[in-house]
Design a protein around this motif. Structure first.
Motif, PDB file in Angstrom:
ATOM      1  N   VAL A   1      49.179  43.333  37.610  1.00  0.00           N
ATOM      2  CA  VAL A   1      48.235  42.514  36.850  1.00  0.00           C
ATOM      3  C   VAL A   1      47.082  43.416  36.411  1.00  0.00           C
ATOM      4  N   ASP A   2      46.876  43.498  35.104  1.00  0.00           N
ATOM      5  CA  ASP A   2      45.850  44.363  34.521  1.00  0.00           C
ATOM      6  C   ASP A   2      44.509  43.631  34.441  1.00  0.00           C
ATOM      7  N   ASP A   3      43.422  44.380  34.423  1.00  0.00           N
ATOM      8  CA  ASP A   3      42.064  43.841  34.243  1.00  0.00           C
ATOM      9  C   ASP A   3      41.778  42.719  35.238  1.00  0.00           C
ATOM     10  N   PHE A   4      42.253  42.880  36.469  1.00  0.00           N
ATOM     11  CA  PHE A   4      42.112  41.803  37.432  1.00  0.00           C
ATOM     12  C   PHE A   4      40.641  41.516  37.726  1.00  0.00           C
TER      13      PHE A   4
ATOM     14  N   ALA B   1      42.268  51.006  41.183  1.00  0.00           N
ATOM     15  CA  ALA B   1      40.970  50.865  40.520  1.00  0.00           C
ATOM     16  C   ALA B   1      41.011  51.659  39.232  1.00  0.00           C
ATOM     17  N   GLU B   2      40.624  51.040  38.130  1.00  0.00           N
ATOM     18  CA  GLU B   2      40.617  51.750  36.854  1.00  0.00           C
ATOM     19  C   GLU B   2      39.191  52.101  36.465  1.00  0.00           C
ATOM     20  N   GLY B   3      39.052  53.094  35.610  1.00  0.00           N
ATOM     21  CA  GLY B   3      37.729  53.485  35.124  1.00  0.00           C
ATOM     22  C   GLY B   3      36.874  54.190  36.157  1.00  0.00           C
TER      23      GLY B   3
HETATM   24 CA    CA Z   1      42.914  47.616  32.477  1.00  0.00          CA
END
Ligand code: CA
Ligand code: C2E
Ligand code: CA
Ligand code: CA
Length: 279
Positions: free
Chosen positions: A178-181, A235-237
């Motif tokens: 699941v992206d941008d959770f 964790a992204e970014g």
């Molecule tokens: Ca994302």
């Protein structure tokens, strides 16, 4: 890598200064972009903490427009959706990404996976399963090496249908995230019913680590939620060592962000991963 027109190869990250609305031919151009070979993928590594190395790369779409230069997806994905082109583009992305991952795995990086962003339109239209199957068959990539990133709102749109689609993909052996959770509205009870493998904490929370205690609490809560549901958490970014330290301390499984590498060409990614087999 392919050079398109006179555009410098992938130098700028953001949209050019020309406002996109003042480009009336953009939609028509986009319709031709696949056939003209103007679409390309950049790749950003993600690092597995336990393995201590990049274990995959997210495929990020770019359009090398002959006049405007390199366009980021924010400049044209919405247009593609409105023009009904997102399906063809999504299919192209799946094929290109699977082919690339297969190539890396044959060229000395056997552990590298690829993650592909799936648009809501493509997910809900119902041909995603066959598009994925055909991209895997055409490339010869093992399904376990393909990860699909789907946003919360996409799966929450029609929960029953989503469970069916995700189940078919899962049965194929594909990895589901699941992206941008944290940015959408997902009901926890449904989350448990989806056959998922991981959650990606949205960048907006990660960037406030060390700045906003509320966002730190959200990151901590998402990591704990993921553990409870037996999901991996990425964790992204991640841009700073301070953010990384926090995430390590909280037990995050994977990290992605400028700290480990910006999105680069396939050659750039291959080079980066071979150099940094150990972090
Ligand atoms: Ca994302
Ligand atoms: P996303 O899936 O959340 O992808 C992450 C975005 O954050 C990427 O922007 C990436 O370049 C950027 N990013 C990664 N690490 C950092 C960091 O440390 N700091 C900062 N400031 N930014 C970072 P990009 O490539 O412009 O993509 C934007 C969005 O476009 C993606 O967000 C995704 O939703 C969409 N997108 C990209 N490729 C595709 C595609 O092939 N198909 C579809 N449907 N959507 C795509
Ligand atoms: Ca993504
Ligand atoms: Ca995003």
């Amino acid at each position: 890598a392919r050079r398109v027109g006179r555009s410098k190869w992938c130098l700028h990250e953001a949209c050019p200064h020309v406002p996109i609305e003042e480009e009336p031919s953009l939609e028509a151009d986009l319709g031709q972009a696949i056939a003209r070979g103007e679409l390309t993928l950049h790749y950003q590594p993600y690092v597995d903490i336990a393995a201590g190395r990049p274990v995959g790369a997210e495929a990020l779409l770019r359009w090398c427009h002959p006049r405007l230069g390199l366009l980021a997806p924010d400049c044209f994905v919405q247009l593609a959706e409105e023009a009904g082109l997102i399906d063809d583009i999504g299919t192209w992305v799946l094929h290109a990404a699977c082919h690339q991952a297969r190539t890396w795995r044959q060229r000395g990086i056997p552990h590298l996976s690829v993650a592909v962003n799936v648009s809501a339109a493509q997910f809900n239209k119902g041909n995603l399963v066959s598009a994925v199957a055909s991209a895997l068959a055409a490339s010869g990539l093992e399904p376990q090496a393909l990860e699909l990133e789907i946003t919360e709102s996409t799966v929450m749109h029609d929960v029953q249908a989503a469970i069916g689609t995700l189940r078919k993909l899962k049965d194929m052996g594909v990895v589901l995230s699941v992206d941008d959770f944290g940015t959408g509205y997902s009901s926890l009870s449904y989350l448990k019913r989806f056959p998922l493998d991981s959650l990606k904490v949205d960048r907006s929370f990660v960037q406030d680590i060390g700045v906003d205690p509320d966002h730190e609490s959200i990151v901590r809560a998402i990591i704990n939620l993921a553990k409870t549901l037996k999901l991996k958490v990425t964790a992204e970014g991640v841009e700073s060592t301070e953010q990384l330290r926090f995430l390590l301390h909280e037990g995050c499984d994977r990290v992605q962000g400028y700290l480990f590498g910006r999105p680069v060409t396939s050659e750039g990614l291959e080079h980066l991963v071979k150099q940094r087999s150990l972090w």
